[in-house]
Motif scaffolding. Structure first.
Motif, PDB file in Angstrom:
ATOM      1  N   GLU A 536       6.135   3.766  -0.466  1.00 51.79           N
ATOM      2  CA  GLU A 536       4.940   4.334  -0.207  1.00 51.79           C
ATOM      3  C   GLU A 536       4.371   4.801  -1.451  1.00 51.79           C
ATOM      4  N   VAL A 537       5.331   5.821  -1.951  1.00 57.75           N
ATOM      5  CA  VAL A 537       4.709   6.625  -3.264  1.00 57.75           C
ATOM      6  C   VAL A 537       4.356   5.556  -4.429  1.00 57.75           C
ATOM      7  N   ARG A 538       5.239   4.655  -4.626  1.00 59.04           N
ATOM      8  CA  ARG A 538       4.901   3.510  -5.607  1.00 59.04           C
ATOM      9  C   ARG A 538       3.788   2.771  -5.293  1.00 59.04           C
ATOM     10  N   LEU A 539       3.410   2.435  -3.935  1.00 58.07           N
ATOM     11  CA  LEU A 539       2.324   1.625  -3.750  1.00 58.07           C
ATOM     12  C   LEU A 539       0.918   2.622  -3.743  1.00 58.07           C
ATOM     13  N   ARG A 540       1.032   3.653  -3.507  1.00 53.70           N
ATOM     14  CA  ARG A 540      -0.160   4.672  -3.812  1.00 53.70           C
ATOM     15  C   ARG A 540      -0.326   4.787  -5.327  1.00 53.70           C
ATOM     16  N   SER A 546      -5.155   1.278 -10.380  1.00 55.74           N
ATOM     17  CA  SER A 546      -5.908   0.188 -10.248  1.00 55.74           C
ATOM     18  C   SER A 546      -7.306   0.656 -10.051  1.00 55.74           C
ATOM     19  N   ALA A 547      -7.468   1.649  -9.142  1.00 58.19           N
ATOM     20  CA  ALA A 547      -8.794   2.148  -8.864  1.00 58.19           C
ATOM     21  C   ALA A 547      -9.385   2.960  -9.985  1.00 58.19           C
ATOM     22  N   SER A 548      -8.592   3.932 -10.616  1.00 58.54           N
ATOM     23  CA  SER A 548      -9.188   4.998 -11.528  1.00 58.54           C
ATOM     24  C   SER A 548      -8.747   4.664 -13.117  1.00 58.54           C
TER      25      SER A 548
END
Length: 1330
Positions: A536-540, A546-548
């Motif tokens: 989960e942490v890696r995915l976040r 990718s967003a910022s």
């Protein structure tokens, strides 16, 4: 409303009727001007009092003091009473200034002002003791001095002088309120209200306070509301009503007090009601603030509300404003506390520290301020001051959980105070449990443990206590972590418990010996949660990048934390695989760890352990240890493993150098290395001591040097053990080693006490049950724990003993076992053999019990393919990969090496027991105890399959050698029989040539067996001839022949071993000497056997002769008894014959007498009834006289009849006159109405007397002879007579008159027949008696 006081004072002008009007609103700035006017006009002192009072009301206290002093100075000597009001007023002003001095930095000295007031009041009391205002002011002064009892006394005195003094009543009520006597204070306030309903100050406020303290909240509200109606400008009622509402909100929202807050169903309604109370309280506060903006109480309440709204700056400003406006010490202290709390929350710790100290300087009993000060001291790392501060708070509030938590936290960070920290944490748990129990009982939940556990909402408490328990009690640590996990899952959901917590639960479960299923579930939970959280942490992190286009440092740190946690979990799972016997799976996980983290030294050391103990490859193990040392040359555990492996390979010097390297270059205070070196020098000292004792000449230089080296080694061992105990006073290995060294140096009693202390501590759980446990190397993420690894240890997990909390340790590190063994050794050294035997037997039982438990565990585990279920697929390369069954075999919990070690230890313990019995039997010359020792050592030989070859048991030749031995290069012994003249026996013996291999331990057992056999034979030889038997000597000779053969074999075999320079545990020279002694003892026993045979033959002959004498004596006594019996029977027969002859003569005489009487009896000539009655009456007259009474007749007749019976020896049946009834007597008296004449009566009496005398004389001679024979018969007849008399006495008895001669004759015949029957009865009874 009260009338307005006049603002103009008229001062009379001296020598005039005019007055001087002075407007009080326009008084001069200085009171001296008014005083000058009054002095010029010669005014009375009361004018000074009036103007001073006006100055004080206008806030010019100093000018009032000036006016009063001038007035006192102008007082006339003859009018001292006039200055009493001035003295009272001046003293009151000083008291008020003293109260201001305690709360204002610019005030005067408080003590000096109070002393001045006391002086003034003393002067006033001297002038007028009956002035009530004096005692009123003295009461106020006592209140200022914080002396409520003295104040109450002064107010009571004032009321005695003036019962209507309202000021005195109000002062008394104030004192009673402060003394918590609310009911009495309420009564006084109500009295004042009755006297002056509209007075100032408003007593309704006091009434409201008393009612609130008494629990009448609604009545208190009504009283305060009425105070607001009476005076709408008063702020105090609004403040008090706000305080009541705020307290109501606190109580309704506290689940420990309010049932509605604890009940989820009524929580919404409770929240709504609390909101209403809170809004109403704020309305009252705002009203009070509008009426009196500088009221300090209002400002403090508002500051408190702003603090809870996180407006710390506003709370600080309001606190400072309240501080400036405060007029009492309590309000001043509370203002400082509000300021300090605002600084504390704003992290301005220095200013908060100063504010807390100011608050405590004013009110040292302010617990909240002291608690905050302790927190500031903790922030400054002033631990000692913080502890003292918290302790003072705890003294006043022993159940304050916040203070207990702070003290636990503090001691957990201090050195050597972990136990104290646990004590505070446990006390906090106890307080919370008690509160939970009380709430559960109040809510009707009961005392269910499940219901109570739900009330623990703080997981940190159990996490902190779990960390501390890890070093002392794994079970308690596991329990604390379990409670923390439950709290987290209840408060944060199923995912609340962090992976590190599940890892610790699994590790502790493995340490405490919990079921494998439970440990597996916890490890699996830890691994799954860690992998999921990491994903989960890696995915976040990827989404955010990718967003910022940037990465969060917080997410990166979280990934690193979870990765490290996963490594720790993997390592512990590999240890769990080892426990389950999945060695290859564990090895693959360690290798995977090393691929991911090549510098993970612990994993490499575990590979070394598996290589050495599972694969039996010491070279591979040392290679892994070498790689670990290359990665970290300062790693203590790597050097310890190297030293232990070298010890197992018998490279003692290399092991010593490894341990010394740790102490010199890595950690000079490493306890394990210190203990290892202590053991090394202890073994070296024992070796030198043994070498010295084996020397033939104890005074030789070699023996002396060996003794010196032994003493030096023991001294160094003691130094190392002492250093260990200084570092860790609970180190059982060090205490045990030091006790062994003391015992070897001769301090046996001291050593025994140490052994017993170690044993008691281990039994009570105060010390470790196992000296070292490889399973304790489990790693904890929250509190990382690396235990030292001993290569001498097996990897078996601890096994709980049945019915106890102790675990089964390795036999080499069992403190209870070896402390008991060494204590038994010390008993032997001091000569207490009985206690030593009991101690050895206890140790043997413990070893057997623990071995039995391990074997049962082996039987349950065995080679189980079911252990495949313990594979944690998350940690495998592929979750679908099935475990290899060939690699999944579970090794038994007790390895073969441990089993062999236990067998060896059991044999050694048996030898120790035999040794104790041997020494005891030698000291007491007890052959039975020696035979017990012999039976024990023979059982040991049978269990261990230790025996001599048959060729060695052949009969020894005359030269002392029964066989020829040849030792080959491998240590095998080829036994050849001695030369024999019989070629056939020679051929048979040659076919029985044997090649055997003996270990040093086996040879020592044989030596001890031969020694005990020889001792049995020697004791049998020394037994007194009267105690021993031929069988004793036969057994002794048989045992001695076997002993001599064994010593002969061991002497020859030992010489061959010595030639190869191999280790030997006995001296061949001593064995040879023992063999020679045995041969000489055999000869001696053979000679004693011959003597014993001769002695026993003589004993047999003596016994036979004695038996014959006894039989002859018995025969003589029997014959004499038979002769005496015959003589007695003859005498008795003669007596019977004589008695029969006398009875016959007596019968003849009685018959003749009867015939004579019949011939002389008168014949009746008339047959009519009248004549018969007359004759019967005449007959009766022979016995009864006309002057005699009937009672006397019965008595005399009974006595005469008894005398006759005694004389004749004949028992007759007669009624007893004393037993007859009154009715028959009257009838008899009625029939005897006619008395006989005197001559006839006298004649008949004489004839009866003569006849009775003659009969007695005839019977006398016969009675004397048969008296002894018929005694029993007479007794029986007497008993019958008494029975008949008793029956006959119930009926009246009449004597019959002799009517005819025929009737008299019949009566005489009957009497004769009765006498004959009586004599026959006598004969029959006499025969029965014989």
């Amino acid at each position: 409303m009260a009338a307005l006081e006049p603002r103009v004072i008229e001062v009379p002008i001296d020598n005039s009727n005019d007055v001087l009007e002075i407007d009080c609103s326009q008084l001069p700035e200085h009171a001296a001007e008014i005083c000058d006017i009054l002095e010029n006009e010669g005014s009375a002192l009361r004018f000074y009092h009036l103007f001073a009072l006006e100055y004080y009301k206008q806030g010019h206290a100093e000018e009032a003091v000036v006016a009063l002093k001038r007035g006192i100075a102008n007082a006339k000597a003859n009018d001292q009473s006039a200055k009493v009001p001035l003295l009272n007023l001046l003293a009151s002003i000083y008291v008020q200034k003293a109260k201001s001095a305690t709360t204002s930095a610019n005030g005067g000295d408080r003590d000096m002002l109070l002393q001045m007031a006391t002086t003034l009041l003393t002067e006033a009391e001297r002038i007028n003791r009956s002035e009530p205002n004096i005692f009123l002011v003295k009461g106020v002064l006592a209140l200022a001095k914080r002396q409520p009892e003295a104040a109450l006394t002064q107010f009571n005195t004032a009321l005695k002088l003036d019962p209507s003094s309202l000021a005195s009543l109000l002062g008394k009520a104030r004192v009673l309120y402060g003394m918590r006597q609310f009911q009495h204070a309420l009564a006084i306030y109500q009295q004042v209200l009755t006297i002056r309903p509209m007075g100032k100050p408003d007593v309704r406020i006091g009434i409201g306070l008393c009612l609130y303290k008494l629990g009448h909240t609604e009545d208190a509200r009504l009283a305060l509301a009425r105070a607001i109606e009476v005076d709408s400008t008063a702020a105090a009622p609004h403040i008090l009503l706000a305080a009541i509402d705020l307290n109501k909100v606190k109580r309704s929202m506290d689940p420990r007090i309010s049932e509605s807050a604890a009940n989820p169903e009524s929580l919404d309604k409770t929240l709504e009601e609390s909101g209403n109370y809170l809004r109403r309280a704020m309305d009252h506060l705002y009203s009070a603030y509008e009426l009196q903006p500088d009221n300090p109480s209002t400002l403090i309440f508002l500051a408190d509300r702003l603090f809870f709204k996180a407006d710390y700056e506003g709370a600080q400003k309001l606190g400072e404003k309240a501080l400036n406006a405060a007029d009492t010490m309590a309000i001043q202290a509370e203002a400082h506390y509000q300021i300090a709390r605002a600084y504390h929350a704003a992290k301005r710790f220095d200013m908060a520290y100063d504010a807390y100290q100011k608050c405590l300087s004013i009110n040292e009993r302010h617990s909240l301020a002291r608690y905050g000060l302790g927190q500031m001291q903790l922030q400054r790392t002033d631990m000692s001051s913080a502890e003292a501060t918290f302790q003072r708070v705890l003294e006043r509030h022993p159940k304050c959980v916040e203070v207990l938590r702070a003290l636990g936290y503090l001691h957990a960070r201090l050195p050597n105070t972990k136990a104290k920290a646990l004590e505070y944490y446990e006390k906090e748990m106890q307080v919370l449990a008690e509160e939970a129990t009380e709430r559960a009982t109040r809510l009707g939940i009961g005392n269910s443990s499940e219901g109570i556990s739900d009330w623990f909402d703080d997981a940190n408490l159990f996490l902190e206590s779990g960390l501390l328990y890890e070093t002392s009690s794994a079970k308690k640590a596991r329990k604390s972590y379990s409670m923390a996990a439950n709290i987290l899952m209840r408060t944060k959901g199923p995912g609340g418990a962090i992976p590190e917590l599940w890892n610790n639960l699994g590790a502790l479960g493995q340490l405490t010996g919990d079921s494998d299923d439970m440990v597996f579930a916890e490890y699996n939970q830890a691994a799954v949660k860690c992998v999921e959280a990491l994903s989960e942490v890696r995915l976040r992190l990827v989404e955010k990048k990718s967003a910022s286009g940037t990465t969060s440092s917080k997410s990166v740190n979280e990934i690193h934390r979870l990765e490290n946690t996963l490594v720790t979990i993997t390592y512990n799972v590999a240890l769990f695989y080892e426990h389950c016997g999945l060695w290859d799976k564990a090895e693959s996980l360690y290798q995977k760890l090393l691929e991911d983290v090549p510098t993970y030294i612990d994993a490499r050391l575990r590979l070394a352990y598996i290589a050495f103990y599972h694969h039996s490859s010491s070279d591979a193990a040392l290679a892994h240890v070498g790689q670990a040392v290359e990665l970290d040359s300062k790693r203590t555990s790597a050097w310890l493993m190297r030293g232990n492996i070298e010890l197992q390979r018998k490279n003692v010097q290399d092991a010593r150098r490894a341990f010394e390297h740790i102490l010199k270059d890595i950690a000079k205070h490493d306890v394990y290395a210190l203990c290892s070196l202590g053991n090394y020098y202890l073994a070296a000292g024992k070796s030198e001591s043994t070498r010295a004792s084996n020397e033939a000449n104890a005074t030789s230089s070699t023996a002396k040097k060996a003794k010196e080296l032994s003493a030096q080694n023991y001294k160094r061992a003691l130094e190392f053990f002492d250093k260990c105990l200084q570092l860790d006073e609970r180190c059982a290995l060090a205490a045990h080693g030091s006790a062994i060294a003391m015992a070897e140096c001769g301090f046996v009693n001291e050593a025994r006490r140490v052994f017993q202390s170690v044993r008691d501590a281990a039994t009570a759980g105060l010390g470790p049950a196992s000296l070292c446990n490889p399973a304790s190397e489990l790693i904890f993420k929250i509190a990382t724990k690396h235990s030292l690894l001993s290569a001498a240890d097996d990897n078996s997990a601890p096994v709980p003993l049945s019915g106890a909390s102790e675990v089964v340790p390795l036999v080499a590190s069992d403190v209870l076992l070896w402390s008991g063994v060494n204590a038994a050794h010390s008993y032997v050294d001091v000569g207490n053999y009985r206690q030593a035997v009991l101690a050895y037997e206890s140790c043997i039982r413990r070893l057997e019990e623990t071995t039995k438990i391990l074997e049962s565990v082996n039987a349950q585990s065995g080679v189980s393919a079911g252990n495949k279920r313990f594979i944690i697929t998350v940690l495998e390369h592929s979750s679908q990969e099935a475990p290899d069954e060939s690699n999944g075999h579970a090794t038994a919990t007790m390895t073969e090496a441990e089993r062999n070690e236990r067998s060896r230890v059991k044999r050694d313990l048996g030898l120790y027991l035999v040794r104790a019995l041997y020494i005891q039997a030698k000291a007491n010359k007890d052959i039975e105890a020696m035979r017990t020792a012999l039976d024990l050592i023979r059982d040991l030989c049978t269990e261990s399959n230790i025996k001599l070859p048959e060729s060695a048991l052949s009969k020894p030749a005359s030269n002392g050698t029964g066989a020829e031995e040849k030792v080959d290069a491998e240590g095998d012994v080829e036994m050849k029989p001695a030369a024999s003249e019989n070629s056939e026996s020679k051929n048979e013996a040659s076919e029985k040539n044997q090649r055997i291999r003996l270990s040093p331990d086996d040879s020592l057992v044989l030596f001890n067996l031969a020694l005990v056999e020889q001792a049995v034979a020697q004791l049998a030889s020394e037994m007194p001839e009267a105690q021993r038997t031929l069988q004793h000597l036969d057994f002794a000779i048989s045992d001695l022949e076997h002993s001599t053969a064994t010593f002969t074999f061991l002497a020859n075999w030992g010489k061959g071993i010595q030639r190869k320079n191999q280790k030997l545990l006995y001296s061949p020279r001593l064995a040879s000497e023992r063999a020679g002694f045995g041969r000489s003892l055999v000869t001696k026993l053979q000679r004693k056997k011959q003597e014993q045979e001769q002695l026993e033959r003589q004993r047999q002959e003596n016994f036979v002769q004695w038996r014959k004498q006894q039989e002859a004596e018995e025969e003589r006594k029997r014959q004499e008894a038979e002769k005496a019996e015959m003589e007695r029977l003859e005498i008795e027969a003669k007596l019977l014959r004589e008695a029969e002859e006398r009875n016959a003569i007596l019968r003849e005489q009685m018959a003749a007498e009867a015939a004579k009487q019949m011939a002389e009896a008168p014949v009746a000539h008339s047959s009519s009834s009248k004549t018969k009655k007359k004759a019967r009456a005449d007959k009766d007259d022979e016995f009864i006289s006309e002057n005699d009474d009937l009672d006397g007749y019965y008595d005399n007749n009974a006595n005469s009849d008894n005398d006759k019976d005694e004389d004749d020896g004949v028992t007759s049946e007669r009624p007893n006159a004393s037993d007859s009834e009154e009715g028959p007597r009257k009838k008899l008296r009625a029939t005897l109405t006619r008395p006989a004449s005197g001559d006839r009566k006298k004649k008949r009496k004489q004839r009866s007397i003569v006849r009775g005398r003659e009969m007695r004389e005839r019977h006398q001679q016969s009675d004397d002879d048969v008296d002894s024979v018929s005694a029993a018969v007479q007794e029986e007849e007497t008993e019958k007579q008494e029975g008949h008399e008793e029956n006959d006495s119930r009926m009246p008895r009449k004597r019959r008159n002799v009517q005819t001669s025929d009737e008299d004759e019949d009566e005489e015949a009957d009497s004769t027949h009765e006498a004959d029957a009586h004599v026959e009865n006598q004969e029959v009874h006499s025969n029965d008696e014989k």
